[in-house]
Design a protein around this motif. Sequence first.
Motif, PDB file in Angstrom:
ATOM      1  N   TRP A 161      39.888  61.516  29.343  1.00 24.65           N
ATOM      2  CA  TRP A 161      40.765  62.460  28.660  1.00 24.65           C
ATOM      3  C   TRP A 161      41.023  63.718  29.481  1.00 24.65           C
ATOM      4  N   GLY A 162      40.079  64.066  30.347  1.00 27.56           N
ATOM      5  CA  GLY A 162      40.173  65.310  31.103  1.00 27.56           C
ATOM      6  C   GLY A 162      39.673  66.487  30.281  1.00 27.56           C
ATOM      7  N   GLY A 163      39.108  67.472  30.948  1.00 25.79           N
ATOM      8  CA  GLY A 163      38.615  68.644  30.243  1.00 25.79           C
ATOM      9  C   GLY A 163      37.218  68.448  29.691  1.00 25.79           C
ATOM     10  N   ASP A 164      36.736  69.473  29.005  1.00 25.86           N
ATOM     11  CA  ASP A 164      35.383  69.450  28.457  1.00 25.86           C
ATOM     12  C   ASP A 164      35.331  68.657  27.161  1.00 25.86           C
ATOM     13  N   TYR A 165      34.187  68.044  26.917  1.00 31.56           N
ATOM     14  CA  TYR A 165      33.973  67.223  25.719  1.00 31.56           C
ATOM     15  C   TYR A 165      33.866  68.122  24.485  1.00 31.56           C
ATOM     16  N   PRO A 166      34.764  67.961  23.501  1.00 32.77           N
ATOM     17  CA  PRO A 166      34.696  68.801  22.292  1.00 32.77           C
ATOM     18  C   PRO A 166      33.457  68.447  21.470  1.00 32.77           C
ATOM     19  N   PHE A 167      32.695  69.443  21.089  1.00 32.62           N
ATOM     20  CA  PHE A 167      31.476  69.193  20.324  1.00 32.62           C
ATOM     21  C   PHE A 167      31.805  68.441  19.036  1.00 32.62           C
ATOM     22  N   GLY A 168      31.070  67.346  18.796  1.00 29.67           N
ATOM     23  CA  GLY A 168      31.258  66.562  17.584  1.00 29.67           C
ATOM     24  C   GLY A 168      32.414  65.585  17.627  1.00 29.67           C
ATOM     25  N   SER A 169      33.105  65.495  18.759  1.00 29.97           N
ATOM     26  CA  SER A 169      34.255  64.595  18.856  1.00 29.97           C
ATOM     27  C   SER A 169      33.834  63.132  18.737  1.00 29.97           C
ATOM     28  N   LYS A 170      34.642  62.345  18.029  1.00 31.05           N
ATOM     29  CA  LYS A 170      34.407  60.906  17.880  1.00 31.05           C
ATOM     30  C   LYS A 170      35.396  60.088  18.714  1.00 31.05           C
ATOM     31  N   ALA A 171      36.165  60.774  19.574  1.00 30.52           N
ATOM     32  CA  ALA A 171      37.210  60.086  20.342  1.00 30.52           C
ATOM     33  C   ALA A 171      36.645  58.952  21.194  1.00 30.52           C
ATOM     34  N   VAL A 172      35.552  59.221  21.902  1.00 30.52           N
ATOM     35  CA  VAL A 172      34.960  58.188  22.767  1.00 30.52           C
ATOM     36  C   VAL A 172      34.497  56.991  21.943  1.00 30.52           C
ATOM     37  N   ASP A 173      33.757  57.247  20.864  1.00 33.32           N
ATOM     38  CA  ASP A 173      33.215  56.161  20.047  1.00 33.32           C
ATOM     39  C   ASP A 173      34.315  55.312  19.422  1.00 33.32           C
ATOM     40  N   LEU A 174      35.353  55.939  18.906  1.00 34.96           N
ATOM     41  CA  LEU A 174      36.441  55.196  18.266  1.00 34.96           C
ATOM     42  C   LEU A 174      37.196  54.333  19.276  1.00 34.96           C
ATOM     43  N   HIS A 175      37.450  54.877  20.457  1.00 33.33           N
ATOM     44  CA  HIS A 175      38.163  54.105  21.475  1.00 33.33           C
ATOM     45  C   HIS A 175      37.305  52.962  22.022  1.00 33.33           C
ATOM     46  N   VAL A 176      35.999  53.201  22.159  1.00 34.36           N
ATOM     47  CA  VAL A 176      35.103  52.135  22.614  1.00 34.36           C
ATOM     48  C   VAL A 176      35.097  50.991  21.599  1.00 34.36           C
ATOM     49  N   GLN A 177      35.049  51.315  20.307  1.00 30.81           N
ATOM     50  CA  GLN A 177      35.063  50.280  19.275  1.00 30.81           C
ATOM     51  C   GLN A 177      36.321  49.428  19.359  1.00 30.81           C
ATOM     52  N   ARG A 178      37.480  50.070  19.524  1.00 31.30           N
ATOM     53  CA  ARG A 178      38.740  49.319  19.625  1.00 31.30           C
ATOM     54  C   ARG A 178      38.787  48.489  20.903  1.00 31.30           C
ATOM     55  N   LEU A 179      38.309  49.088  22.000  1.00 34.52           N
ATOM     56  CA  LEU A 179      38.329  48.381  23.278  1.00 34.52           C
ATOM     57  C   LEU A 179      37.449  47.137  23.224  1.00 34.52           C
ATOM     58  N   ARG A 180      36.267  47.250  22.643  1.00 33.20           N
ATOM     59  CA  ARG A 180      35.366  46.103  22.509  1.00 33.20           C
ATOM     60  C   ARG A 180      36.071  44.913  21.869  1.00 33.20           C
TER      61      ARG A 180
END
Length: 219
Positions: free
Chosen positions: A177-196
């Motif tokens: 995504w670029g930039g710093d990881y927003p505290f509490g963000s679920k973006a990584v987890d949600l995208h990993v679930q869809r990618l799987r």
Amino acid sequence: MIRVLIVDDEKPISSLIRMSLTKEGFRCTCAFDGAEAADLLEKNTYDLILLDVMLPEVDGFELMEYIRPLEIPVIFLTAKGAVADRVKGLRLGAEDYIVKPFDTVELLARIDVVLRRYKKCDMVLETGGLKIDTASMRVWRGEEEVSLTKTEYDLLLLFARNPGRAMYRETIYERVWGGDYPFGSKAVDLHVQRLRKKVGWETMLQAVNRVGYRLEVKP
């Protein structure tokens, strides 16, 4: 393995670049002045050179005259940001010119572009039952093409290039995504679930407790 020569007399910057590239699977060698770099180039072969301009002994522009006949791609990394300096560097044959300070995410992206231009990186990756064509950004699972968004593709490529490595959510977010990881963000987890689900990596793309994710591919 891609071999990179880092030529920079600022040792903290050189060490940071080396650490970042080593994590991505590059084999790095550092030189701290132009004369040392010329000696290394005489004895070794490299796939890419990251070159500062303001160097002791022999400066980057002078060293570029020595490098050019070797046909090794060069990216200038320098504090000299004037238009005249950029033009000079590019006219001497450099593939890119990045002004300090720079973000390592941007540097890695520019390195990837240059290596693909020179066909020095794998254009087709095969891992986890997938075939990934990095030139066309298309993915196949067996005979079936998998439709991915740009973010899903970038996420897939990150894991495919780092098999077996536990990757922190913060690192994944920064690279995709670029930039710093927003505290509490679920973006990584949600995208990993869809990618799987899309690529059939339900068991291979594993969660690592309190860290992030790791791609486990059977040899």
